[in-house]
Scaffold this motif. Structure first.
Motif, PDB file in Angstrom:
ATOM      1  N   ALA A  13       0.840  -1.211   0.000  1.00 62.46           N
ATOM      2  CA  ALA A  13       0.000   0.000   0.000  1.00 62.46           C
ATOM      3  C   ALA A  13       0.872   1.257   0.000  1.00 62.46           C
ATOM      4  O   ALA A  13       0.605   2.218  -0.736  1.00 62.46           O
ATOM      5  N   LEU A  14       1.915   1.247   0.805  1.00 63.52           N
ATOM      6  CA  LEU A  14       2.822   2.403   0.832  1.00 63.52           C
ATOM      7  C   LEU A  14       3.594   2.517  -0.484  1.00 63.52           C
ATOM      8  O   LEU A  14       3.876   3.619  -0.955  1.00 63.52           O
ATOM      9  N   GLY A  15       3.907   1.351  -1.090  1.00 60.28           N
ATOM     10  CA  GLY A  15       4.545   1.372  -2.411  1.00 60.28           C
ATOM     11  C   GLY A  15       3.635   1.986  -3.463  1.00 60.28           C
ATOM     12  O   GLY A  15       4.074   2.749  -4.321  1.00 60.28           O
ATOM     13  N   PHE A  16       2.336   1.654  -3.377  1.00 57.60           N
ATOM     14  CA  PHE A  16       1.375   2.273  -4.294  1.00 57.60           C
ATOM     15  C   PHE A  16       1.334   3.781  -4.093  1.00 57.60           C
ATOM     16  O   PHE A  16       1.282   4.549  -5.054  1.00 57.60           O
ATOM     17  N   THR A  17       1.360   4.228  -2.838  1.00 58.17           N
ATOM     18  CA  THR A  17       1.334   5.666  -2.556  1.00 58.17           C
ATOM     19  C   THR A  17       2.536   6.361  -3.180  1.00 58.17           C
ATOM     20  O   THR A  17       2.416   7.477  -3.704  1.00 58.17           O
ATOM     21  N   TYR A  18       3.689   5.708  -3.131  1.00 59.31           N
ATOM     22  CA  TYR A  18       4.894   6.274  -3.736  1.00 59.31           C
ATOM     23  C   TYR A  18       4.713   6.424  -5.248  1.00 59.31           C
ATOM     24  O   TYR A  18       5.008   7.478  -5.820  1.00 59.31           O
ATOM     25  N   THR A  19       4.190   5.374  -5.913  1.00 59.21           N
ATOM     26  CA  THR A  19       3.960   5.466  -7.364  1.00 59.21           C
ATOM     27  C   THR A  19       2.901   6.522  -7.669  1.00 59.21           C
ATOM     28  O   THR A  19       2.979   7.216  -8.682  1.00 59.21           O
ATOM     29  N   ASN A  20       1.917   6.638  -6.783  1.00 55.85           N
ATOM     30  CA  ASN A  20       0.898   7.686  -6.937  1.00 55.85           C
ATOM     31  C   ASN A  20       1.562   9.057  -6.925  1.00 55.85           C
ATOM     32  O   ASN A  20       1.230   9.935  -7.724  1.00 55.85           O
ATOM     33  N   ALA A 223       1.307   9.964   4.119  1.00 60.91           N
ATOM     34  CA  ALA A 223       1.673  11.314   3.700  1.00 60.91           C
ATOM     35  C   ALA A 223       3.141  11.390   3.289  1.00 60.91           C
ATOM     36  O   ALA A 223       3.483  11.993   2.263  1.00 60.91           O
ATOM     37  N   VAL A 224       4.013  10.763   4.067  1.00 61.22           N
ATOM     38  CA  VAL A 224       5.447  10.801   3.771  1.00 61.22           C
ATOM     39  C   VAL A 224       5.748  10.079   2.461  1.00 61.22           C
ATOM     40  O   VAL A 224       6.517  10.580   1.618  1.00 61.22           O
ATOM     41  N   MET A 225       5.149   8.913   2.245  1.00 61.92           N
ATOM     42  CA  MET A 225       5.417   8.172   1.014  1.00 61.92           C
ATOM     43  C   MET A 225       4.888   8.916  -0.211  1.00 61.92           C
ATOM     44  O   MET A 225       5.526   8.926  -1.265  1.00 61.92           O
ATOM     45  N   LEU A 226       3.728   9.551  -0.087  1.00 63.21           N
ATOM     46  CA  LEU A 226       3.206  10.352  -1.201  1.00 63.21           C
ATOM     47  C   LEU A 226       4.140  11.512  -1.509  1.00 63.21           C
ATOM     48  O   LEU A 226       4.431  11.807  -2.677  1.00 63.21           O
ATOM     49  N   SER A 227       4.649  12.149  -0.465  1.00 62.19           N
ATOM     50  CA  SER A 227       5.552  13.287  -0.653  1.00 62.19           C
ATOM     51  C   SER A 227       6.876  12.859  -1.278  1.00 62.19           C
ATOM     52  O   SER A 227       7.401  13.529  -2.173  1.00 62.19           O
ATOM     53  N   LEU A 228       7.409  11.722  -0.828  1.00 61.08           N
ATOM     54  CA  LEU A 228       8.665  11.221  -1.411  1.00 61.08           C
ATOM     55  C   LEU A 228       8.480  10.885  -2.880  1.00 61.08           C
ATOM     56  O   LEU A 228       9.333  11.179  -3.719  1.00 61.08           O
ATOM     57  N   GLY A 229       7.351  10.260  -3.201  1.00 61.50           N
ATOM     58  CA  GLY A 229       7.065   9.946  -4.594  1.00 61.50           C
ATOM     59  C   GLY A 229       6.911  11.196  -5.434  1.00 61.50           C
ATOM     60  O   GLY A 229       7.379  11.272  -6.571  1.00 61.50           O
TER      61      GLY A 229
END
Length: 332
Positions: A13-20, A223-229
């Motif tokens: 799920a966090l990996g998906f957020t990163y790709t998002n 939030a952090v994973m989305l921001s990093l992505g």
């Protein structure tokens, strides 16, 4: 409950957020970069920070995702249904990113959820899918197109006697604010979608109860994973949005971003509807461009983008269903 299944599902799920994040970073900053209002790295840094802030501004969209689209699956098998839904969304994100196609990460996720649910034999809340996904999928681009056109017409009328060069300089500065608002709205919408999936996984694992508040650590992680992505940047899609649909100038970029941000805030707070940021900003750019002249918009490029919108949900759903059947066969 298999703890391993929970950890893997949350990790994916966090990996998906990163790709998002890197897939949809163009939504917030493509217009600002193309008009040279912001440098690419400054725009990405700003978008990453605003995405992070936006993730903490609400929870309505997360609740819609966690309990409004499919029945909550049960047991380890249910966890693999969520896992497969995320795999379907990630695969489609990567395919569309490779081809520079601004498709919707949101609809890839929703398509994955429906496909995995059907393959796993659990119920799909079809009225929820229709009301919260399908209707906004058709309505939001139309609204974006019309509002973008009207906002640009209003700007042209208000500044009709202004010095064009001074006006463009002013709008280049204003785009810093409109791009930030767009990025904030993206965080408000898209981080919550993954929060909804993680909450569903925690409910399946009996770690949380349905209706409990979203844990703070879930909000921070998403939030952090989305921001990093976002900071990683999706340059292929950025070129499509910023230059291939129409060559934007600062007033047009400001109008498109203001339109997109306004629609996202309205959908999040008034309707708790998980709309696509990609659909909204792309249609707003088309509407803004059409004020110059109808053929100023490269409608051939627009047609390919819209075609991608229609196939996103079924394509991600098919990948998710195949993923579930493979996992189910492998793990019995």
């Amino acid at each position: 409950m298999d703890t391993f299944a929970l950890i893997v599902t949350i990790g994916v799920a966090l990996g998906f957020t990163y790709t998002n994040g890197f897939h949809d970073s163009a939504n917030a900053i493509a217009t600002s970069v193309s008009t040279r209002a912001l440098t690419p790295r400054a725009a990405l840094a700003m978008a990453a920070v605003m995405n992070l802030a936006g993730a903490f501004l609400g929870s309505g969209v997360a609740k819609t995702v966690s309990k409004g689209l499919i029945e909550t699956p049960q047991g380890t098998r249910g966890m693999w249904i969520l896992f497969s839904a995320l795999v379907g969304a990630i695969v489609w994100n990567l395919i569309t990113w490779y081809f520079g196609l601004p498709s919707s990460s949101s609809h890839a996720l929703f398509g994955g959820m429906v496909g995995a649910a059907l393959a796993g034999g659990i119920g799909v809340i079809w009225h929820g899918v229709l009301k919260k996904v399908v209707i906004p999928m058709f309505l939001s681009p139309v609204v974006g197109l019309i509002v973008g056109y009207l906002v640009m017409v209003a700007i042209m009328w208000l500044f009709r006697r202004s010095n064009p060069h001074k006006a463009k300089r002013g709008f280049r500065i204003a785009q810093t604010v409109s791009a930030a608002a767009m990025a904030l709205g993206h965080g408000l919408q898209d981080a919550q979608k993954t929060m909804g999936i993680v909450v569903m996984a925690l409910v399946i694992a009996d770690v949380e109860q349905a209706g409990d508040p979203i844990p703070v650590w879930v909000k921070i992680a998403c939030a952090v994973m989305l921001s990093l992505g976002t900071y990683a940047g999706g340059w292929r899609i950025m070129r499509t949005l910023g230059r291939k649909i129409i060559e934007l100038d600062p007033p047009q970029g400001f109008a498109a971003e203001t339109t997109g941000a306004s629609i996202m805030y309205t959908a999040s707070y008034l309707y708790q509807a998980p709309i696509s940021t990609t659909h909204v900003i792309t249609s707003a750019i088309m509407g803004v461009g059409a004020t110059k002249r109808v053929n100023a918009v490269r409608w051939g490029v627009a047609k390919n983008i819209i075609l991608g919108w229609f196939i996103t949900m079924p394509a991600a759903g098919l990948v998710a269903a195949l993923s579930f059947w493979i996992v189910d066969l492998a793990l019995g």
